[in-house]
Design a protein around this motif. Structure first.
Motif, mmCIF file in Angstrom:
data_model
loop_
_atom_site.group_PDB
_atom_site.id
_atom_site.type_symbol
_atom_site.label_atom_id
_atom_site.label_comp_id
_atom_site.label_asym_id
_atom_site.label_seq_id
_atom_site.Cartn_x
_atom_site.Cartn_y
_atom_site.Cartn_z
ATOM 1 N N VAL A 3 22.390 41.893 35.297
ATOM 2 C CA VAL A 3 23.759 42.064 34.817
ATOM 3 C C VAL A 3 24.344 40.686 34.535
ATOM 4 C CG1 VAL A 3 26.065 42.821 35.463
ATOM 5 C CG2 VAL A 3 24.090 44.245 35.988
ATOM 6 N N ALA A 4 24.969 40.539 33.380
ATOM 7 C CA ALA A 4 25.389 39.220 32.931
ATOM 8 C C ALA A 4 26.618 38.706 33.674
ATOM 9 C CB ALA A 4 25.665 39.267 31.435
ATOM 10 N N HIS A 5 27.542 39.578 33.976
ATOM 11 C CA HIS A 5 28.811 39.140 34.555
ATOM 12 C C HIS A 5 28.952 39.703 35.958
ATOM 13 C CE1 HIS A 5 30.089 37.579 30.671
ATOM 14 N NE2 HIS A 5 29.625 38.694 30.139
ATOM 15 N N ARG A 6 28.875 38.825 36.956
ATOM 16 C CA ARG A 6 28.919 39.264 38.349
ATOM 17 C C ARG A 6 30.199 38.759 39.005
ATOM 18 N NH1 ARG A 6 24.541 36.698 41.001
ATOM 19 N NH2 ARG A 6 25.002 38.095 42.713
ATOM 20 N N PRO A 7 30.618 39.413 40.111
ATOM 21 C CA PRO A 7 31.851 38.971 40.782
ATOM 22 C C PRO A 7 31.689 37.556 41.322
ATOM 23 C CG PRO A 7 31.105 41.102 41.630
ATOM 24 C CD PRO A 7 29.995 40.556 40.774
ATOM 25 N N PRO A 8 32.795 36.813 41.471
ATOM 26 C CA PRO A 8 32.686 35.471 42.045
ATOM 27 C C PRO A 8 32.195 35.541 43.494
ATOM 28 C CG PRO A 8 34.988 36.105 41.759
ATOM 29 C CD PRO A 8 34.160 37.167 41.106
ATOM 30 N N GLN A 9 31.557 34.457 43.903
ATOM 31 C CA GLN A 9 30.965 34.379 45.241
ATOM 32 C C GLN A 9 31.965 34.743 46.347
ATOM 33 O OE1 GLN A 9 27.947 33.143 46.620
ATOM 34 N NE2 GLN A 9 28.476 31.723 48.254
ATOM 35 N N GLY A 154 49.099 38.287 38.052
ATOM 36 C CA GLY A 154 48.235 38.156 39.220
ATOM 37 C C GLY A 154 46.788 38.153 38.773
ATOM 38 N N HIS A 155 45.938 38.806 39.539
ATOM 39 C CA HIS A 155 44.533 38.917 39.165
ATOM 40 C C HIS A 155 44.244 40.315 38.620
ATOM 41 C CE1 HIS A 155 44.444 35.558 42.027
ATOM 42 N NE2 HIS A 155 43.415 35.126 41.320
ATOM 43 N N GLU A 156 43.327 40.356 37.682
ATOM 44 C CA GLU A 156 42.865 41.622 37.133
ATOM 45 C C GLU A 156 41.347 41.671 37.310
ATOM 46 O OE1 GLU A 156 43.900 43.497 32.991
ATOM 47 O OE2 GLU A 156 42.207 42.116 32.765
ATOM 48 N N TYR A 157 40.880 42.658 38.061
ATOM 49 C CA TYR A 157 39.450 42.826 38.313
ATOM 50 C C TYR A 157 38.990 44.060 37.555
ATOM 51 C CZ TYR A 157 40.672 39.895 42.325
ATOM 52 O OH TYR A 157 41.151 38.895 43.127
ATOM 53 N N THR A 158 37.981 43.919 36.727
ATOM 54 C CA THR A 158 37.519 45.027 35.889
ATOM 55 C C THR A 158 36.029 45.245 36.084
ATOM 56 O OG1 THR A 158 39.185 44.456 34.215
ATOM 57 C CG2 THR A 158 37.389 45.894 33.511
ATOM 58 N N ARG A 173 29.252 44.985 29.842
ATOM 59 C CA ARG A 173 28.583 46.283 29.794
ATOM 60 C C ARG A 173 28.630 46.947 31.163
ATOM 61 N NH1 ARG A 173 22.873 44.435 27.889
ATOM 62 N NH2 ARG A 173 23.370 42.906 29.479
ATOM 63 N N ARG A 174 28.097 48.166 31.238
ATOM 64 C CA ARG A 174 28.101 48.914 32.497
ATOM 65 C C ARG A 174 27.551 48.053 33.635
ATOM 66 N NH1 ARG A 174 27.804 54.111 35.048
ATOM 67 N NH2 ARG A 174 25.924 54.413 36.254
ATOM 68 N N GLY A 175 28.312 47.969 34.710
ATOM 69 C CA GLY A 175 27.919 47.178 35.870
ATOM 70 C C GLY A 175 28.536 45.783 35.896
ATOM 71 N N ASP A 176 29.020 45.304 34.739
ATOM 72 C CA ASP A 176 29.597 43.955 34.685
ATOM 73 C C ASP A 176 30.995 43.932 35.293
ATOM 74 O OD1 ASP A 176 27.379 42.942 33.454
ATOM 75 O OD2 ASP A 176 28.258 42.834 31.444
ATOM 76 N N VAL A 177 31.359 42.780 35.843
ATOM 77 C CA VAL A 177 32.684 42.580 36.426
ATOM 78 C C VAL A 177 33.358 41.406 35.728
ATOM 79 C CG1 VAL A 177 33.920 41.817 38.507
ATOM 80 C CG2 VAL A 177 32.123 43.546 38.687
ATOM 81 N N SER A 178 34.638 41.575 35.403
ATOM 82 C CA SER A 178 35.448 40.490 34.857
ATOM 83 C C SER A 178 36.618 40.231 35.799
ATOM 84 C CB SER A 178 35.968 40.893 33.464
ATOM 85 O OG SER A 178 37.067 40.081 33.089
ATOM 86 N N ASP A 195 33.304 55.805 24.352
ATOM 87 C CA ASP A 195 34.524 55.339 24.993
ATOM 88 C C ASP A 195 34.155 54.397 26.134
ATOM 89 O OD1 ASP A 195 35.774 57.046 23.283
ATOM 90 O OD2 ASP A 195 36.565 58.406 24.822
ATOM 91 N N CYS A 196 34.963 53.368 26.314
ATOM 92 C CA CYS A 196 34.720 52.423 27.408
ATOM 93 C C CYS A 196 35.559 52.841 28.616
ATOM 94 C CB CYS A 196 35.083 51.009 26.965
ATOM 95 S SG CYS A 196 34.728 49.769 28.228
ATOM 96 N N ILE A 197 34.898 53.069 29.737
ATOM 97 C CA ILE A 197 35.593 53.446 30.974
ATOM 98 C C ILE A 197 35.382 52.341 32.005
ATOM 99 C CG2 ILE A 197 35.690 55.103 32.879
ATOM 100 C CD1 ILE A 197 34.820 57.271 30.917
ATOM 101 N N CYS A 198 36.494 51.878 32.567
ATOM 102 C CA CYS A 198 36.434 50.788 33.553
ATOM 103 C C CYS A 198 37.226 51.161 34.800
ATOM 104 C CB CYS A 198 37.051 49.514 32.974
ATOM 105 S SG CYS A 198 36.214 48.873 31.520
ATOM 106 N N LEU A 199 36.799 50.634 35.934
ATOM 107 C CA LEU A 199 37.619 50.648 37.138
ATOM 108 C C LEU A 199 38.364 49.322 37.146
ATOM 109 C CD1 LEU A 199 38.449 51.856 39.899
ATOM 110 C CD2 LEU A 199 36.447 50.717 40.885
ATOM 111 N N VAL A 200 39.701 49.389 37.192
ATOM 112 C CA VAL A 200 40.512 48.172 37.076
ATOM 113 C C VAL A 200 41.446 48.058 38.278
ATOM 114 C CG1 VAL A 200 42.066 46.847 35.599
ATOM 115 C CG2 VAL A 200 40.468 48.459 34.563
ATOM 116 N N VAL A 201 41.486 46.889 38.881
ATOM 117 C CA VAL A 201 42.397 46.620 39.997
ATOM 118 C C VAL A 201 43.277 45.433 39.618
ATOM 119 C CG1 VAL A 201 42.586 45.970 42.431
ATOM 120 C CG2 VAL A 201 40.702 47.447 41.688
#
Ligand code: ZN
Length: 222
Positions: A3-9, A154-158, A173-178, A195-201
């Motif tokens: 997965v190309a985009h992973r959460p920060p450490q 603030g912060h947006e986690y996707t 893509r699926r599994g990536d985090v921004s 359609d693009c579906i994301c979990l967003v905080v």
């Protein structure tokens, strides 16, 4: 596939330490189901935490814990994550299943839940609404459509769960985090096809841009 985009450490470290609040813990847990690389990383961080806790005297920490941690990391290599028994190890193309940790919150597949429309091209499902100051939701953007350009207070986690989108920061893509903060202004556009579906905080409101955006800021909070 990596997965190309992973959460920060630091986010993975907080998850491993069990100190994340439920909205972000849900996002990270769902990401881990889809990302073997992050699962290994969290297993290493958990092993490191265990080694630190087991060290009785701080003076012996550096000497002892390093050896034991390395032994643990070696032993934990390839260790199955809790969800691995029921989830595919890699997201495969067209796989649109709801990750295990999220299932209990939704009560059904993406096509079975009650979406609330946000105009003609977007829809949402609010989650964990009792968390004051933190907005958690599933967001759906119609294939090929764009979300309004916006900045963040603030912060947006996707976390991408279905389809894909592109913005000024990259292609997700699926599994990536921004993770976006107040330094980021972006205009996410869903890929064509699905359609693009994301979990967003969000831990702060969005700031829409331009004339229409200024009107949006007054009338809606998405
Ligand atoms: Zn944003």
């Amino acid at each position: 596939m990596t997965v190309a985009h992973r959460p920060p450490q630091e986010l993975l470290l907080d998850y491993a330490a069990g100190t994340l609040a439920e909205p972000l813990a849900l996002l990270v847990a769902s990401h881990l189901v889809l990302c073997p690389e992050s699962r290994r990383h969290v297993a290493e961080l958990e092993a490191l935490g265990g080694a630190l806790l087991e060290s009785a005297a701080p003076a012996t920490l550096a000497e002892d814990s390093l050896t034991r941690t390395l032994a643990r990391l070696e032993a934990s290599d390839g260790r199955p994550a809790p969800d691995e028994a029921t989830e595919p190890p890699h997201p495969s193309p067209g796989d649109e299943t709801v990750p295990g940790p999220l299932r209990a919150y939704l009560g059904g597949a993406f096509g079975q839940i009650a979406w609330r429309r946000l105009g003609p091209k977007m829809a949402e499902v609010p989650l964990l609404t009792h968390y004051y100051g933190v907005k958690t939701r599933l967001l759906r953007i119609k294939a090929g459509a764009g979300a309004p350009a916006h900045g963040h207070e603030g912060h947006e986690y996707t976390l991408v769960l279905q389809g894909a989108y592109e913005d000024e920061l990259g292609h997700y893509r699926r599994g990536d985090v921004s993770v976006c903060d107040s330094s980021v202004t972006h205009h996410p556009v869903a890929d064509p096809g699905a359609d693009c579906i994301c979990l967003v905080v969000h831990d702060g409101p969005l700031k829409f841009k331009g004339l229409v955006g200024r009107a949006l800021n007054r009338f809606i909070r998405i």
